[in-house]
Write a protein that holds these residues in place. Structure first.
Motif, PDB file in Angstrom:
ATOM      1  N   ALA A   1      10.573  -0.955  -8.088  1.00 25.12           N
ATOM      2  CA  ALA A   1      11.819  -0.474  -8.691  1.00 25.12           C
ATOM      3  C   ALA A   1      11.616   0.874  -9.373  1.00 25.12           C
ATOM      4  O   ALA A   1      12.439   1.782  -9.228  1.00 25.12           O
ATOM      5  N   TYR A   2      10.528   1.015 -10.129  1.00 23.16           N
ATOM      6  CA  TYR A   2      10.254   2.278 -10.812  1.00 23.16           C
ATOM      7  C   TYR A   2      10.093   3.410  -9.787  1.00 23.16           C
ATOM      8  O   TYR A   2      10.637   4.494  -9.959  1.00 23.16           O
ATOM      9  N   THR A   3       9.364   3.132  -8.728  1.00 18.70           N
ATOM     10  CA  THR A   3       9.137   4.140  -7.697  1.00 18.70           C
ATOM     11  C   THR A   3      10.436   4.509  -7.000  1.00 18.70           C
ATOM     12  O   THR A   3      10.724   5.695  -6.801  1.00 18.70           O
ATOM     13  N   ALA A   4      11.236   3.510  -6.640  1.00 14.17           N
ATOM     14  CA  ALA A   4      12.508   3.786  -5.965  1.00 14.17           C
ATOM     15  C   ALA A   4      13.440   4.589  -6.870  1.00 14.17           C
ATOM     16  O   ALA A   4      14.063   5.563  -6.427  1.00 14.17           O
ATOM     17  N   MET A   5      13.531   4.200  -8.141  1.00 12.21           N
ATOM     18  CA  MET A   5      14.394   4.938  -9.063  1.00 12.21           C
ATOM     19  C   MET A   5      13.892   6.368  -9.250  1.00 12.21           C
ATOM     20  O   MET A   5      14.694   7.301  -9.374  1.00 12.21           O
TER      21      MET A   5
ATOM     22  N   ALA B   1       0.830  -1.201   0.000  1.00 12.73           N
ATOM     23  CA  ALA B   1       0.000   0.000   0.000  1.00 12.73           C
ATOM     24  C   ALA B   1       0.869   1.257   0.000  1.00 12.73           C
ATOM     25  O   ALA B   1       0.592   2.216  -0.740  1.00 12.73           O
ATOM     26  N   LEU B   2       1.932   1.266   0.796  1.00 13.08           N
ATOM     27  CA  LEU B   2       2.846   2.412   0.819  1.00 13.08           C
ATOM     28  C   LEU B   2       3.525   2.605  -0.529  1.00 13.08           C
ATOM     29  O   LEU B   2       3.687   3.734  -1.010  1.00 13.08           O
ATOM     30  N   CYS B   3       3.919   1.511  -1.156  1.00 11.56           N
ATOM     31  CA  CYS B   3       4.562   1.580  -2.462  1.00 11.56           C
ATOM     32  C   CYS B   3       3.596   2.107  -3.514  1.00 11.56           C
ATOM     33  O   CYS B   3       3.975   2.918  -4.371  1.00 11.56           O
ATOM     34  N   ALA B   4       2.351   1.688  -3.462  1.00 13.15           N
ATOM     35  CA  ALA B   4       1.350   2.168  -4.418  1.00 13.15           C
ATOM     36  C   ALA B   4       1.112   3.664  -4.256  1.00 13.15           C
ATOM     37  O   ALA B   4       1.013   4.398  -5.248  1.00 13.15           O
ATOM     38  N   VAL B   5       1.052   4.142  -3.020  1.00 14.29           N
ATOM     39  CA  VAL B   5       0.864   5.572  -2.775  1.00 14.29           C
ATOM     40  C   VAL B   5       2.075   6.357  -3.276  1.00 14.29           C
ATOM     41  O   VAL B   5       1.932   7.407  -3.913  1.00 14.29           O
ATOM     42  N   ALA B   6       3.277   5.844  -3.019  1.00 12.48           N
ATOM     43  CA  ALA B   6       4.496   6.518  -3.490  1.00 12.48           C
ATOM     44  C   ALA B   6       4.551   6.534  -5.015  1.00 12.48           C
ATOM     45  O   ALA B   6       4.979   7.522  -5.623  1.00 12.48           O
ATOM     46  N   PHE B   7       4.104   5.456  -5.657  1.00 15.64           N
ATOM     47  CA  PHE B   7       4.079   5.393  -7.118  1.00 15.64           C
ATOM     48  C   PHE B   7       3.105   6.421  -7.689  1.00 15.64           C
ATOM     49  O   PHE B   7       3.427   7.149  -8.638  1.00 15.64           O
ATOM     50  N   LEU B   8       1.912   6.495  -7.112  1.00 10.92           N
ATOM     51  CA  LEU B   8       0.930   7.474  -7.577  1.00 10.92           C
ATOM     52  C   LEU B   8       1.416   8.904  -7.356  1.00 10.92           C
ATOM     53  O   LEU B   8       1.224   9.778  -8.211  1.00 10.92           O
ATOM     54  N   ALA B   9       2.066   9.154  -6.221  1.00  6.28           N
ATOM     55  CA  ALA B   9       2.616  10.486  -5.965  1.00  6.28           C
ATOM     56  C   ALA B   9       3.704  10.833  -6.979  1.00  6.28           C
ATOM     57  O   ALA B   9       3.785  11.971  -7.451  1.00  6.28           O
ATOM     58  N   LEU B  10       4.521   9.858  -7.337  1.00  3.30           N
ATOM     59  CA  LEU B  10       5.561  10.078  -8.347  1.00  3.30           C
ATOM     60  C   LEU B  10       4.944  10.395  -9.700  1.00  3.30           C
ATOM     61  O   LEU B  10       5.391  11.306 -10.400  1.00  3.30           O
ATOM     62  N   LEU B  11       3.903   9.651 -10.072  1.00  2.65           N
ATOM     63  CA  LEU B  11       3.232   9.924 -11.342  1.00  2.65           C
ATOM     64  C   LEU B  11       2.598  11.313 -11.353  1.00  2.65           C
ATOM     65  O   LEU B  11       2.645  12.020 -12.369  1.00  2.65           O
TER      66      LEU B  11
END
Length: 117
Positions: free
Chosen positions: A103-107, A29-39
């Motif tokens: 990986a995409y989110t971390a990068m 869930a944290l990773c999904a939120v970070a991914f959406l914030a990055l997008l």
């Protein structure tokens, strides 16, 4: 069993993984939120970063299979029917997708794209 009950799946995964199930769900869930914030921040997918993340995803699928073999009481040689092989493919796919997103989110957050204005 004529219908699928999500609580049955939850019970089985809780029995297999214990506390790790909840830690993985929270991390996902944290990773999904970070991914959406990055997008939202970048307003696009970066193709080069996505390709690198997809290559790492291939390894992530293999790691998911390794974890599945360690956690479950059966191995790959015990897979007999189509349902078993379908589950193996699903585990690989879930590991692949989770690794690509992670990986995409971390990068993206560790080396942000420079804006050209």
């Amino acid at each position: 069993m004529k219908e699928l009950d999500p609580l049955v799946f939850l019970s089985v995964f809780q029995e297999m993984l214990g506390l790790w199930l909840w830690l993985m769900l929270i991390a996902g869930a944290l990773c999904a939120v970070a991914f959406l914030a990055l997008l939202l921040r970048e307003r696009q997918l970066v193709p080069r970063r996505l390709i690198h993340a997809e290559l790492l995803g291939l390894l992530g699928g293999g790691v998911a299979l390794f974890i599945m073999a360690k956690v479950s009481s059966s191995g790959f040689t015990d897979a007999g029917g189509p349902a078993d092989w379908f589950l193996i493919v699903l585990v690989y796919g879930a590991g692949l997708v989770a690794t690509v997103v992670l990986a995409y989110t971390a990068m993206g957050w560790l080396s942000p794209r420079k804006r050209t204005t």
